[in-house]
Scaffold this active site. Structure first.
Site, PDB file in Angstrom:
ATOM      1  N   LEU A  38      -7.415 -10.179   8.997  1.00 36.82           N
ATOM      2  CA  LEU A  38      -6.606 -10.076   7.783  1.00 36.82           C
ATOM      3  C   LEU A  38      -6.704 -11.338   6.928  1.00 36.82           C
ATOM      4  O   LEU A  38      -6.847 -12.441   7.438  1.00 36.82           O
ATOM      5  CB  LEU A  38      -5.140  -9.840   8.160  1.00 36.82           C
ATOM      6  CG  LEU A  38      -4.844  -8.616   9.040  1.00 36.82           C
ATOM      7  CD1 LEU A  38      -3.336  -8.482   9.260  1.00 36.82           C
ATOM      8  CD2 LEU A  38      -5.402  -7.336   8.432  1.00 36.82           C
ATOM      9  N   HIS A  39      -6.612 -11.131   5.633  1.00 40.20           N
ATOM     10  CA  HIS A  39      -6.570 -12.240   4.685  1.00 40.20           C
ATOM     11  C   HIS A  39      -5.467 -11.959   3.672  1.00 40.20           C
ATOM     12  O   HIS A  39      -4.730 -10.966   3.802  1.00 40.20           O
ATOM     13  CB  HIS A  39      -7.934 -12.451   4.020  1.00 40.20           C
ATOM     14  CG  HIS A  39      -8.528 -11.188   3.439  1.00 40.20           C
ATOM     15  ND1 HIS A  39      -7.935 -10.500   2.403  1.00 40.20           N
ATOM     16  CD2 HIS A  39      -9.642 -10.479   3.769  1.00 40.20           C
ATOM     17  CE1 HIS A  39      -8.667  -9.445   2.105  1.00 40.20           C
ATOM     18  NE2 HIS A  39      -9.706  -9.400   2.930  1.00 40.20           N
ATOM     19  N   GLY A  41      -5.478 -10.766   0.823  1.00 43.33           N
ATOM     20  CA  GLY A  41      -5.547  -9.434   0.190  1.00 43.33           C
ATOM     21  C   GLY A  41      -4.762  -8.416   1.016  1.00 43.33           C
ATOM     22  O   GLY A  41      -3.951  -7.648   0.478  1.00 43.33           O
ATOM     23  N   HIS A  42      -4.991  -8.420   2.339  1.00 45.59           N
ATOM     24  CA  HIS A  42      -4.241  -7.505   3.209  1.00 45.59           C
ATOM     25  C   HIS A  42      -2.744  -7.853   3.177  1.00 45.59           C
ATOM     26  O   HIS A  42      -1.896  -6.967   3.133  1.00 45.59           O
ATOM     27  CB  HIS A  42      -4.725  -7.608   4.663  1.00 45.59           C
ATOM     28  CG  HIS A  42      -6.163  -7.257   4.864  1.00 45.59           C
ATOM     29  ND1 HIS A  42      -7.098  -8.200   5.219  1.00 45.59           N
ATOM     30  CD2 HIS A  42      -6.828  -6.081   4.765  1.00 45.59           C
ATOM     31  CE1 HIS A  42      -8.281  -7.617   5.354  1.00 45.59           C
ATOM     32  NE2 HIS A  42      -8.152  -6.333   5.062  1.00 45.59           N
ATOM     33  N   GLN A  66     -17.875   4.403  10.196  1.00 49.45           N
ATOM     34  CA  GLN A  66     -18.201   4.071   8.811  1.00 49.45           C
ATOM     35  C   GLN A  66     -19.287   2.994   8.704  1.00 49.45           C
ATOM     36  O   GLN A  66     -19.598   2.531   7.609  1.00 49.45           O
ATOM     37  CB  GLN A  66     -16.946   3.667   8.042  1.00 49.45           C
ATOM     38  CG  GLN A  66     -16.312   2.346   8.446  1.00 49.45           C
ATOM     39  CD  GLN A  66     -14.961   2.151   7.775  1.00 49.45           C
ATOM     40  OE1 GLN A  66     -13.975   2.776   8.140  1.00 49.45           O
ATOM     41  NE2 GLN A  66     -14.896   1.290   6.777  1.00 49.45           N
ATOM     42  N   LYS A 154     -10.520  -3.839  -4.486  1.00 52.55           N
ATOM     43  CA  LYS A 154     -11.876  -4.373  -4.315  1.00 52.55           C
ATOM     44  C   LYS A 154     -12.797  -3.231  -3.888  1.00 52.55           C
ATOM     45  O   LYS A 154     -13.946  -3.167  -4.267  1.00 52.55           O
ATOM     46  CB  LYS A 154     -11.927  -5.501  -3.297  1.00 52.55           C
ATOM     47  CG  LYS A 154     -13.303  -6.182  -3.326  1.00 52.55           C
ATOM     48  CD  LYS A 154     -13.310  -7.450  -2.570  1.00 52.55           C
ATOM     49  CE  LYS A 154     -13.385  -7.189  -1.096  1.00 52.55           C
ATOM     50  NZ  LYS A 154     -14.662  -6.531  -0.686  1.00 52.55           N
ATOM     51  N   GLN A 158     -13.738   3.432  -2.703  1.00 50.32           N
ATOM     52  CA  GLN A 158     -13.012   3.956  -1.531  1.00 50.32           C
ATOM     53  C   GLN A 158     -11.689   4.604  -1.960  1.00 50.32           C
ATOM     54  O   GLN A 158     -11.325   5.672  -1.477  1.00 50.32           O
ATOM     55  CB  GLN A 158     -12.752   2.814  -0.547  1.00 50.32           C
ATOM     56  CG  GLN A 158     -11.846   3.191   0.618  1.00 50.32           C
ATOM     57  CD  GLN A 158     -11.825   2.122   1.697  1.00 50.32           C
ATOM     58  OE1 GLN A 158     -12.693   2.112   2.555  1.00 50.32           O
ATOM     59  NE2 GLN A 158     -10.843   1.243   1.665  1.00 50.32           N
ATOM     60  N   VAL A 181      -7.306  -9.452  -4.745  1.00 52.09           N
ATOM     61  CA  VAL A 181      -6.827 -10.833  -4.588  1.00 52.09           C
ATOM     62  C   VAL A 181      -8.049 -11.742  -4.476  1.00 52.09           C
ATOM     63  O   VAL A 181      -9.015 -11.410  -3.780  1.00 52.09           O
ATOM     64  CB  VAL A 181      -5.916 -10.969  -3.345  1.00 52.09           C
ATOM     65  CG1 VAL A 181      -5.455 -12.404  -3.165  1.00 52.09           C
ATOM     66  CG2 VAL A 181      -4.712 -10.032  -3.470  1.00 52.09           C
ATOM     67  N   SER A 190     -12.513 -11.180   1.133  1.00 57.94           N
ATOM     68  CA  SER A 190     -13.141 -10.166   1.980  1.00 57.94           C
ATOM     69  C   SER A 190     -13.239 -10.752   3.381  1.00 57.94           C
ATOM     70  O   SER A 190     -13.507 -11.955   3.539  1.00 57.94           O
ATOM     71  CB  SER A 190     -14.545  -9.854   1.459  1.00 57.94           C
ATOM     72  OG  SER A 190     -15.308  -9.205   2.471  1.00 57.94           O
TER      73      SER A 190
HETATM   74  O1  PAF Z   1     -10.952  -0.680   3.754  1.00 53.09           O
HETATM   75  C1  PAF Z   1     -11.013  -0.740   4.996  1.00 53.09           C
HETATM   76  O2  PAF Z   1     -10.702  -1.762   5.612  1.00 53.09           O
HETATM   77  C2  PAF Z   1     -11.483   0.493   5.762  1.00 53.09           C
HETATM   78  O3  PAF Z   1     -12.485   1.164   5.077  1.00 53.09           O
HETATM   79  C3  PAF Z   1     -10.328   1.442   6.131  1.00 53.09           C
HETATM   80  C4  PAF Z   1      -9.681   2.034   4.896  1.00 53.09           C
HETATM   81  C5  PAF Z   1      -9.284   0.688   6.935  1.00 53.09           C
HETATM   82  C6  PAF Z   1     -10.872   2.595   6.971  1.00 53.09           C
HETATM   83  O4  PAF Z   1     -11.438   2.143   8.156  1.00 53.09           O
END
Ligand code: PAF
Length: 302
Positions: A38-39, A41-42, A66, A154, A158, A181, A190
């Site tokens: 986490l940073h 932004g989160h 993914q 960002k 998505q 952010v 990121s």
């Molecule tokens: O944006 C992300 O960190 C990922 O794509 C997510 C939405 C958590 C899905 O794994």
């Protein structure tokens, strides 16, 4: 409420059911899905959820579906203890940290594919990526059943993919897009920024700098293809930059803009998006703006 950590779907559902049954003053549940490391932004997403909802659930799950072959799944950065500190400090109540086995216990027979909005940008560069994102987000939304889910702009594509999926599948959740952010010098935050070597980190500033200039260039009367070329020329001034894409599309449908129309006459939100490699690190950044508004005003700016 103190931060509680759960690792199974059964426990998570029980915690959320208990919370809803306790008839809290603000019964809404906010959800912030992440892949950890986490940073700020989160943290900003968690704070926004916590300000609007009685319970904030954070998920930390590096979703293998993914990542394409040869991508950074195995070396994706992880730091559980640091993540938990940031989660607690930012106001999360419940952290869901499932194993891969917990999320994908069986051979998967179901796919979730969102078409059209995935045709360009990262959808084209990372085949299958958004199928993996749509699948895991659909699963997480079904598991958590939040009132609101928070995503950073960002990853603007998505958000477009998830918003389309939620609408098409009637998933009862409000998708809340939140501003990008940035570091004080402009680099978009990121989890992958830690991969950058010092010189790459310095040259990566060309992304935010050229995107900031794009708003001014729009008012010189450029068409979208002229602006794409101007951005490419600018980014290529950084010797370490290896462009994956530069594109300008309508947002959120990500449809094309007429090639010969001056951008300043487009009365629609447009997304100017870039993906560029610096060494082994692929960075994305974007500006979402309405060119026809005075000063090509940023949408969702803080
Ligand atoms: O944006 C992300 O960190 C990922 O794509 C997510 C939405 C958590 C899905 O794994």
């Amino acid at each position: 409420m103190n931060l509680k950590i759960v690792r199974t779907i059964v426990e998570l559902r029980q915690e959320i059911a208990d919370y809803r049954l306790s008839k809290p003053v603000n019964p809404s549940v906010g959800f912030v899905p992440t892949m950890g490391f986490l940073h700020e932004g989160h943290a900003s997403l968690i704070r926004q959820s916590s300000a609007s909802n009685g319970l904030t659930v954070l998920s930390i799950f590096v979703n293998p579906t993914q990542f394409g072959p040869g991508e950074d799944l195995d070396k994706y950065p992880r730091d559980e203890q640091r993540d938990l500190r940031i989660a607690a400090d930012s106001g999360a109540d419940l952290v869901f940290m499932p194993s891969v086995q917990e999320m994908y216990p069986n051979r998967r027979l179901t796919t979730v594919t969102v078409s059209e909005v995935t045709d360009r940008l990262c959808g084209a560069s990372r085949p299958g990526h958004f199928d993996g994102v749509a699948l895991v987000v659909a699963k997480l939304l079904n598991i958590v059943q939040p009132d609101r889910a928070y995503f950073g702009l960002k990853d603007a594509q998505q958000i477009a993919v998830i918003a389309s999926m939620v609408q098409d599948l009637n998933i009862p959740v409000e998708i809340v897009p939140c501003p990008i952010v940035r570091e004080p010098d402009g680099l978009a935050l990121s989890s992958r920024n830690v991969y950058l070597e010092p010189e790459e980190r310095k040259q990566a500033l060309i992304l935010s700098q050229s995107l900031s200039q794009a708003a001014e260039w729009i008012h010189e009367g450029l068409t979208s293809s002229q602006l794409v070329q101007r951005l490419k020329d600018e980014i290529n001034r950084s010797p370490l930059a290896d462009i994956d894409y530069v594109d300008i599309l309508k947002y959120p449908d990500l449809g094309p803009i007429e090639a010969d129309k001056q951008l300043s006459e487009v009365d629609n939100r447009v997304l100017i998006a870039v993906a560029v490699r610096f060494g082994k690190t692929r960075l994305i950044d974007n500006r979402l703006l309405n060119p026809a508004e005075v000063g090509a005003q940023l949408c969702f700016a803080k």
